[in-house]
Design a protein around this motif. Sequence first.
Motif, mmCIF file in Angstrom:
data_model
loop_
_atom_site.group_PDB
_atom_site.id
_atom_site.type_symbol
_atom_site.label_atom_id
_atom_site.label_comp_id
_atom_site.label_asym_id
_atom_site.label_seq_id
_atom_site.Cartn_x
_atom_site.Cartn_y
_atom_site.Cartn_z
ATOM 1 N N TRP A 37 1.134 -1.395 0.032
ATOM 2 C CA TRP A 37 -0.277 -0.127 0.314
ATOM 3 C C TRP A 37 0.837 1.473 -0.442
ATOM 4 C CZ3 TRP A 37 -3.874 -2.199 3.951
ATOM 5 C CH2 TRP A 37 -4.186 -3.059 3.774
ATOM 6 N N THR A 89 -5.689 0.965 -1.717
ATOM 7 C CA THR A 89 -6.595 -0.817 -0.870
ATOM 8 C C THR A 89 -5.975 -1.265 -2.003
ATOM 9 O OG1 THR A 89 -8.253 -1.651 -0.232
ATOM 10 C CG2 THR A 89 -8.539 0.027 -2.271
ATOM 11 N N ARG A 252 -4.284 -3.742 -7.069
ATOM 12 C CA ARG A 252 -3.964 -2.213 -6.633
ATOM 13 C C ARG A 252 -4.619 -1.064 -6.287
ATOM 14 N NH1 ARG A 252 -0.712 -3.940 -2.443
ATOM 15 N NH2 ARG A 252 0.947 -5.656 -2.621
#
Length: 322
Positions: A37, A89, A252
């Motif tokens: 992340w 996220t 992603r």
Amino acid sequence: MRKLTKLLSLGALALSLSVGSSAAEECIAPADPGGGWDFTCRTVGKLLYDLKLVENPVQITNMPGGVGAVAWANVASKRNDDGSLLVATSTVGITQIAQGRFPAGTDAMRWLAMLGTDVGVIVVPADSEFKTLKDLTDAMSEDPASVTAAGSSGAGGWDHIRLLMVAKAAGLSGDDYKGIRWVQFDGGSPAVTQMLGGQVDLVTTDLGEIAGFVESGDIRILAALSDERIPAFPDAPTAAEQGLDVTGYNWRGFYTGGDVSDEDYQRWVSTLNKLYDSKEWKAAAEGSGLVPVWRGGEEFEAYVLEQAAQMEEISRQIGVIK
């Protein structure tokens, strides 16, 4: 004097509006520096500014805790209508939501876009006794408690589920799953660091988080959980090549607050689409082991809802939730 005061007030108002319209965007990475992340926020944030898709450098904020739940709760309670905000996220986050580990369901936020997908890998120290995936599954079959594994999610999270999918394909049962010791770290990089220190035997995570350790020769990819070998690491065999038909991708992407306006939402979707279309993003993604994939706006919203349902079903099948 009254006219001067009025002019000063108008000037202050104009300055305020000017500052507000050019306020810097922010990207929250719900983990410590070095994880997937964090990579997503820093790479995308830099390219957004370098490609002049935003006016100011993007502020990067690390907010670890609860495998994304802390950042989620912070946005929901304090910044749910902040149109300048992105939150990184992935499949990991959706899995947590599907298992009821976040304060609310997927409909609490607005889902912007996914830009690529990471490949799941099972890695071991370079000198590990496990030379093949069969070595590992044989050890788990003989004595599940003899194996200690780690990842960036808790028990029942996406990293853990990927390992259990491999175990299931190798013939292990639900009772066997409970014997495999699992340790959670806030990111794949910290997990690998602990593995190299002898704390765990293997790590299941995303290649993008730990590619540097593979390049340095400190660790080996025991199995790539992908359909085909990874171009950046062609010597790493897939699980399928080793007799276990298991894949474990981790996309992603980004969400923003649930009360963000349609105008700000569409602006972000359009901006991220322009970024995705750039050769700079393709190079950055592929250089880190990501496969560029675009889903944005309503299509991405629908995809997230579908995947959350799938993760809930998988979690029930392997006994993570009832």
